[in-house]
Design an enzyme around this catalytic site. Structure first.
Site, PDB file in Angstrom:
ATOM      1  N   SER A  76       0.792  -1.235   0.000  1.00  0.00           N
ATOM      2  CA  SER A  76       0.000   0.000   0.000  1.00  0.00           C
ATOM      3  C   SER A  76       0.822   1.282   0.000  1.00  0.00           C
ATOM      4  CB  SER A  76      -0.951  -0.003   1.188  1.00  0.00           C
ATOM      5  OG  SER A  76      -2.012  -0.873   0.900  1.00  0.00           O
ATOM      6  N   VAL A 272       1.027  -3.995   3.776  1.00  0.00           N
ATOM      7  CA  VAL A 272       0.886  -5.287   4.461  1.00  0.00           C
ATOM      8  C   VAL A 272       2.150  -6.156   4.425  1.00  0.00           C
ATOM      9  CG1 VAL A 272      -1.615  -5.634   4.420  1.00  0.00           C
ATOM     10  CG2 VAL A 272      -0.244  -6.279   2.440  1.00  0.00           C
TER      11      VAL A 272
END
Ligand code: DON
Length: 328
Positions: A76, A272
């Site tokens: 991300s 993540v």
């Protein structure tokens, strides 16, 4: 590698600080409170006990510790790069007509608010719905979209991005929720290309392999509002970088963004894979350890339920307090 940007004569200077090594050793064990992301099969196999950090100052001085050279995928953190790319191409107003700038209080991959808040405009570019929409705004078909975002990555790091094909394949074949989000966005008219195209661009950007040095350098350039201190050149528009930093501060750590702002007090973006990119803007705080600002890249693959590196956040909280880094 980042060394390329120092080839103009500026000497790269890597230093180690005993204190930082001690803090990394101390907070490494916090990884036990988290787990490597298991919904992406290729990430599940990573050693969860890793913790590394790289700090780059405007002079090029680098302070490193722990597993700072370990590779990981952007995940991300790529949402910051795609947002900057879309704003550079279309201008900020066009992008913000299609993606809002409000935190959600929900998980990064949540679907619930898209339908609850008509007409389904994504809440912000740091959650999956927003980032997939942003990917669809990049110019051209998927190849050109990727090339456009890659050019921004290259400007920032001095290196061509490399996609980790195993991670990409792993996500591509299991990304059912992202596909569902994309179909919903297509139905509501927010996606400006085909579902599979937007998804390919989004997931390929998530799968770019980096190390903490590269994200520290990106962080440094964002800290300086788009000015590359080693090239002595404004490489990104100031207003675009400021928008990205505001979104990192309010939404970059997902549902833990408020806590991160309260306890660390810096704009940051997590992924993540366990990466965190953060930055200290210059002259915010005369007592700061970095009065001229710095970029910080961090990697600790065991993540919490929000998707943030557990040991990484603990280490940053400690560093921010010890070195008085908060912007508030
Ligand atoms: O969309 C996904 O599931 C991932 N490729 C990226 C998500 C992510 O990194 C969320 N972060 N904390």
């Amino acid at each position: 590698m980042v060394q390329a940007v120092w080839e103009d004569g500026t000497k790269q200077h890597v230093q180690r600080l005993e204190k930082l090594d001690q803090w990394v050793a101390e907070w490494r064990s916090d990884a036990e409170k988290g787990r490597c992301a298991s919904y992406i099969p290729a990430l599940k196999r990573v050693n969860p006990a890793q913790l590394g950090i790289c700090i780059i100052e405007p002079t090029g001085k680098m302070t490193v510790s722990g597993d700072w050279e370990a590779p990981f995928t952007l995940q991300s953190i790529s949402k910051v790069i795609s947002l900057i790319a879309a704003c550079c191409h279309h201008g900020i107003p066009y992008v913000l007509e299609r993606v809002d700038v409000e935190p959600t209080g929900d998980a990064f991959n949540s679907i619930i608010r898209l339908e609850m808040h008509k007409p389904g405009k994504p809440f912000n570019p740091m959650i999956n719905a927003g980032a997939i929409t942003v990917a669809s705004l990049l110019p051209g078909k998927s190849e050109q979209k990727l090339a456009y975002a890659n050019r921004i990555f290259q400007k920032l790091t001095g290196t061509l991005p490399l996609v980790n094909e195993e991670v990409f394949r792993s996500e591509w074949t299991t990304s059912h929720r992202n596909r569902a989000l994309s179909h919903y966005l297509k139905d509501t008219g927010f996606l400006e290309c085909e579902v599979e195209e937007a998804l390919e661009v989004y997931l390929k950007l998530c799968s770019i392999e980096v190390d903490s040095q590269q994200i520290a350098l990106i962080g440094l350039i964002l800290a300086l509002d788009g000015f590359h201190p080693l090239l002595q050149e404004q490489i990104l528009p100031k207003q675009v970088v400021r928008l990205a930093k505001a979104l990192m501060l309010t939404c970059g750590m997902y549902d833990a963004s408020g806590k991160f702002a309260a306890h660390v007090g810096l704009p940051a973006k997590s992924g993540v894979s366990g990466g965190i990119m953060t930055m200290v803007p210059p002259k915010q705080n005369a007592a700061s350890h970095f009065p001229d600002g710095c970029g910080i890249g961090l990697f600790g693959p065991a993540i919490d339920e929000c998707g943030n590196s557990v040991a990484g956040v603990s280490l940053l909280k400690h560093i921010a307090q010890e070195w008085d880094l908060s912007i508030f």
